[in-house]
Design a protein around this motif. Structure first.
Motif, PDB file in Angstrom:
ATOM      1  N   GLY A  45     -76.522  71.896 -76.620  1.00 47.90           N
ATOM      2  CA  GLY A  45     -76.785  71.275 -75.333  1.00 47.90           C
ATOM      3  C   GLY A  45     -77.143  72.225 -74.202  1.00 47.90           C
ATOM      4  N   LEU A  46     -77.317  73.523 -74.493  1.00 43.03           N
ATOM      5  CA  LEU A  46     -77.634  74.479 -73.429  1.00 43.03           C
ATOM      6  C   LEU A  46     -79.016  74.250 -72.838  1.00 43.03           C
ATOM      7  CD1 LEU A  46     -75.114  75.977 -74.565  1.00 43.03           C
ATOM      8  CD2 LEU A  46     -76.298  78.055 -73.936  1.00 43.03           C
ATOM      9  N   ALA A  47     -80.001  73.968 -73.657  1.00 42.80           N
ATOM     10  CA  ALA A  47     -81.348  73.737 -73.137  1.00 42.80           C
ATOM     11  C   ALA A  47     -81.364  72.494 -72.254  1.00 42.80           C
ATOM     12  CB  ALA A  47     -82.349  73.614 -74.273  1.00 42.80           C
ATOM     13  N   THR A  48     -80.647  71.465 -72.662  1.00 41.98           N
ATOM     14  CA  THR A  48     -80.560  70.252 -71.844  1.00 41.98           C
ATOM     15  C   THR A  48     -79.842  70.553 -70.531  1.00 41.98           C
ATOM     16  OG1 THR A  48     -80.573  68.854 -73.818  1.00 41.98           O
ATOM     17  CG2 THR A  48     -79.724  67.868 -71.792  1.00 41.98           C
ATOM     18  N   LEU A  49     -78.752  71.308 -70.592  1.00 42.21           N
ATOM     19  CA  LEU A  49     -78.035  71.716 -69.378  1.00 42.21           C
ATOM     20  C   LEU A  49     -78.971  72.484 -68.450  1.00 42.21           C
ATOM     21  CD1 LEU A  49     -75.258  72.329 -67.821  1.00 42.21           C
ATOM     22  CD2 LEU A  49     -75.284  74.462 -69.128  1.00 42.21           C
ATOM     23  N   ALA A  50     -79.715  73.433 -69.004  1.00 41.71           N
ATOM     24  CA  ALA A  50     -80.629  74.251 -68.206  1.00 41.71           C
ATOM     25  C   ALA A  50     -81.719  73.391 -67.580  1.00 41.71           C
ATOM     26  CB  ALA A  50     -81.245  75.343 -69.074  1.00 41.71           C
ATOM     27  N   LEU A  51     -82.316  72.505 -68.357  1.00 39.15           N
ATOM     28  CA  LEU A  51     -83.403  71.681 -67.853  1.00 39.15           C
ATOM     29  C   LEU A  51     -82.910  70.719 -66.779  1.00 39.15           C
ATOM     30  CD1 LEU A  51     -86.392  71.117 -68.014  1.00 39.15           C
ATOM     31  CD2 LEU A  51     -85.942  69.589 -69.947  1.00 39.15           C
ATOM     32  N   LYS A  52     -81.744  70.131 -66.962  1.00 33.42           N
ATOM     33  CA  LYS A  52     -81.182  69.249 -65.931  1.00 33.42           C
ATOM     34  C   LYS A  52     -80.914  70.032 -64.648  1.00 33.42           C
ATOM     35  CE  LYS A  52     -79.295  65.651 -68.871  1.00 33.42           C
ATOM     36  NZ  LYS A  52     -78.103  64.958 -69.363  1.00 33.42           N
ATOM     37  N   HIS A  53     -80.473  71.279 -64.792  1.00 32.17           N
ATOM     38  CA  HIS A  53     -80.262  72.126 -63.619  1.00 32.17           C
ATOM     39  C   HIS A  53     -81.594  72.393 -62.909  1.00 32.17           C
ATOM     40  CE1 HIS A  53     -77.949  74.945 -61.178  1.00 32.17           C
ATOM     41  NE2 HIS A  53     -79.040  75.708 -61.205  1.00 32.17           N
ATOM     42  N   LEU A  54     -82.639  72.676 -63.668  1.00 39.09           N
ATOM     43  CA  LEU A  54     -83.953  72.907 -63.072  1.00 39.09           C
ATOM     44  C   LEU A  54     -84.442  71.665 -62.324  1.00 39.09           C
ATOM     45  CD1 LEU A  54     -85.851  74.871 -65.870  1.00 39.09           C
ATOM     46  CD2 LEU A  54     -84.829  75.784 -63.790  1.00 39.09           C
ATOM     47  N   ILE A  55     -84.248  70.503 -62.916  1.00 37.92           N
ATOM     48  CA  ILE A  55     -84.673  69.257 -62.275  1.00 37.92           C
ATOM     49  C   ILE A  55     -83.921  69.072 -60.962  1.00 37.92           C
ATOM     50  CG2 ILE A  55     -84.667  66.732 -62.486  1.00 37.92           C
ATOM     51  CD1 ILE A  55     -85.062  67.225 -65.587  1.00 37.92           C
ATOM     52  N   GLN A  56     -82.621  69.315 -60.989  1.00 37.40           N
ATOM     53  CA  GLN A  56     -81.807  69.176 -59.777  1.00 37.40           C
ATOM     54  C   GLN A  56     -82.268  70.158 -58.695  1.00 37.40           C
ATOM     55  OE1 GLN A  56     -77.622  69.793 -60.372  1.00 37.40           O
ATOM     56  NE2 GLN A  56     -77.155  69.617 -58.203  1.00 37.40           N
ATOM     57  N   GLU A  57     -82.486  71.414 -59.067  1.00 30.04           N
ATOM     58  CA  GLU A  57     -82.935  72.418 -58.100  1.00 30.04           C
ATOM     59  C   GLU A  57     -84.325  72.091 -57.568  1.00 30.04           C
ATOM     60  OE1 GLU A  57     -81.408  75.131 -56.656  1.00 30.04           O
ATOM     61  OE2 GLU A  57     -79.589  74.360 -57.587  1.00 30.04           O
ATOM     62  N   ALA A  58     -85.190  71.580 -58.436  1.00 31.84           N
ATOM     63  CA  ALA A  58     -86.539  71.193 -58.007  1.00 31.84           C
ATOM     64  C   ALA A  58     -86.462  70.126 -56.919  1.00 31.84           C
ATOM     65  CB  ALA A  58     -87.344  70.684 -59.203  1.00 31.84           C
ATOM     66  N   GLN A  59     -85.535  69.195 -57.078  1.00 28.88           N
ATOM     67  CA  GLN A  59     -85.382  68.121 -56.097  1.00 28.88           C
ATOM     68  C   GLN A  59     -84.682  68.604 -54.832  1.00 28.88           C
ATOM     69  OE1 GLN A  59     -83.305  65.457 -58.887  1.00 28.88           O
ATOM     70  NE2 GLN A  59     -84.870  63.924 -58.412  1.00 28.88           N
ATOM     71  N   THR A  60     -83.545  69.250 -54.990  1.00 29.32           N
ATOM     72  CA  THR A  60     -82.710  69.557 -53.824  1.00 29.32           C
ATOM     73  C   THR A  60     -83.132  70.810 -53.064  1.00 29.32           C
ATOM     74  OG1 THR A  60     -81.080  70.729 -55.181  1.00 29.32           O
ATOM     75  CG2 THR A  60     -80.693  68.382 -54.790  1.00 29.32           C
ATOM     76  N   HIS A  61     -83.531  71.843 -53.772  1.00 29.54           N
ATOM     77  CA  HIS A  61     -83.875  73.105 -53.110  1.00 29.54           C
ATOM     78  C   HIS A  61     -85.340  73.151 -52.694  1.00 29.54           C
ATOM     79  CE1 HIS A  61     -83.141  77.413 -52.252  1.00 29.54           C
ATOM     80  NE2 HIS A  61     -84.429  77.534 -52.560  1.00 29.54           N
ATOM     81  N   TRP A  62     -86.228  72.601 -53.539  1.00 28.90           N
ATOM     82  CA  TRP A  62     -87.665  72.736 -53.306  1.00 28.90           C
ATOM     83  C   TRP A  62     -88.359  71.433 -52.904  1.00 28.90           C
ATOM     84  CZ3 TRP A  62     -89.180  77.588 -52.876  1.00 28.90           C
ATOM     85  CH2 TRP A  62     -88.425  78.580 -53.506  1.00 28.90           C
ATOM     86  N   ASN A  63     -87.662  70.314 -53.012  1.00 30.35           N
ATOM     87  CA  ASN A  63     -88.232  69.007 -52.655  1.00 30.35           C
ATOM     88  C   ASN A  63     -89.514  68.715 -53.449  1.00 30.35           C
ATOM     89  OD1 ASN A  63     -88.048  66.584 -51.263  1.00 30.35           O
ATOM     90  ND2 ASN A  63     -89.407  67.277 -49.631  1.00 30.35           N
ATOM     91  N   LEU A  64     -89.485  69.041 -54.732  1.00 30.70           N
ATOM     92  CA  LEU A  64     -90.641  68.829 -55.604  1.00 30.70           C
ATOM     93  C   LEU A  64     -90.650  67.400 -56.140  1.00 30.70           C
ATOM     94  CD1 LEU A  64     -90.586  72.186 -57.607  1.00 30.70           C
ATOM     95  CD2 LEU A  64     -91.848  71.645 -55.506  1.00 30.70           C
ATOM     96  N   THR A  65     -91.822  66.941 -56.536  1.00 34.84           N
ATOM     97  CA  THR A  65     -91.967  65.582 -57.057  1.00 34.84           C
ATOM     98  C   THR A  65     -92.499  65.538 -58.487  1.00 34.84           C
ATOM     99  OG1 THR A  65     -94.175  65.422 -56.082  1.00 34.84           O
ATOM    100  CG2 THR A  65     -92.321  64.578 -54.761  1.00 34.84           C
ATOM    101  N   GLN A  66     -92.918  66.704 -59.009  1.00 36.88           N
ATOM    102  CA  GLN A  66     -93.439  66.728 -60.379  1.00 36.88           C
ATOM    103  C   GLN A  66     -93.132  68.072 -61.037  1.00 36.88           C
ATOM    104  OE1 GLN A  66     -97.772  67.022 -61.417  1.00 36.88           O
ATOM    105  NE2 GLN A  66     -97.404  64.950 -62.198  1.00 36.88           N
ATOM    106  N   LEU A  67     -92.707  67.994 -62.285  1.00 40.61           N
ATOM    107  CA  LEU A  67     -92.483  69.192 -63.090  1.00 40.61           C
ATOM    108  C   LEU A  67     -93.353  69.110 -64.336  1.00 40.61           C
ATOM    109  CD1 LEU A  67     -88.599  69.541 -62.831  1.00 40.61           C
ATOM    110  CD2 LEU A  67     -90.355  70.800 -61.563  1.00 40.61           C
ATOM    111  N   VAL A  68     -93.828  70.262 -64.771  1.00 39.10           N
ATOM    112  CA  VAL A  68     -94.706  70.364 -65.934  1.00 39.10           C
ATOM    113  C   VAL A  68     -94.082  71.337 -66.926  1.00 39.10           C
ATOM    114  CG1 VAL A  68     -97.002  71.101 -66.705  1.00 39.10           C
ATOM    115  CG2 VAL A  68     -96.743  69.921 -64.512  1.00 39.10           C
ATOM    116  N   ALA A  69     -94.234  71.047 -68.191  1.00 38.81           N
ATOM    117  CA  ALA A  69     -93.772  71.950 -69.249  1.00 38.81           C
ATOM    118  C   ALA A  69     -94.869  72.060 -70.299  1.00 38.81           C
ATOM    119  CB  ALA A  69     -92.493  71.429 -69.891  1.00 38.81           C
ATOM    120  N   HIS A  70     -94.987  73.242 -70.867  1.00 37.90           N
ATOM    121  CA  HIS A  70     -95.913  73.475 -71.982  1.00 37.90           C
ATOM    122  C   HIS A  70     -95.065  73.859 -73.180  1.00 37.90           C
ATOM    123  CE1 HIS A  70     -99.561  73.466 -69.511  1.00 37.90           C
ATOM    124  NE2 HIS A  70     -98.751  73.920 -68.573  1.00 37.90           N
TER     125      HIS A  70
END
Length: 166
Positions: free
Chosen positions: A103-128
């Motif tokens: 579950g570490l990758a899921t934990l990391a990705l959820k953290h990134l999503i949270q930071e994208a919203q709260t710290h950067w006010n982003l509306t879209q994330l992309v992954a390759h």
């Protein structure tokens, strides 16, 4: 598993990060693009950290490490190519092979999503992700990323693009 935490990458992480990267080099290179051989040295990792922290200072990167209370660094996660005016960024993560499936990758990705919203006010994330990296694709899909149809059906490409609207 011991207590895990996700925190911003720091200048003091050089030795621990080098250990993590060397220990997992072969594993990572089987899943994602290989780093330059010069990266795998104290100077290489120092330069890498300085570059990422410089990117954080200018608002284009947000680098994180995942730490286990006993093992030290067991994963990394980044928001990269942050474009605040457009409200988007790319996500990337890597997890120690010994900790895969926990579950570490899921934990990391959820953290990134949270930071994208709260710290950067982003509306879209992309992954390759490479098409053969099924585990990473499952993590992305579990967190709400959707395969961009056009990228998936192009058989000439080794990777596909996934997008999350937040």
């Amino acid at each position: 598993m011991n207590t895990l935490s996700v925190r911003k990458l720091e200048k003091t992480d050089t030795e621990a990060l080098l250990t993590f990267e060397i220990r997992n080099r072969e594993w990572f290179e089987s899943q994602i693009d290989a780093r330059a051989p010069s990266f795998y040295s104290l100077q290489g990792v120092t330069d890498h950290i300085e570059c990422y922290l410089s990117g954080f200072a200018t608002g284009t990167w947000h680098p994180f490490v995942i730490e286990d209370a006993i093992e030290g660094i067991v994963g990394r996660a980044n928001l990269k190519d942050i474009n605040s005016p457009k409200g988007c960024a790319e996500v990337g993560y890597r997890v120690d092979q010994r900790f895969c499936g926990q579950g570490l990758a899921t934990l990391a990705l959820k953290h990134l999503i949270q930071e994208a919203q709260t710290h950067w006010n982003l509306t879209q994330l992309v992954a390759h992700v490479y098409k053969n990296n099924i585990g990473s694709r499952k993590v992305l899909e579990r967190c709400g990323f959707l395969i961009e149809h056009e990228s998936w059906i192009d058989n000439t490409k080794d990777e596909c693009r996934l997008i999350l609207s937040i």
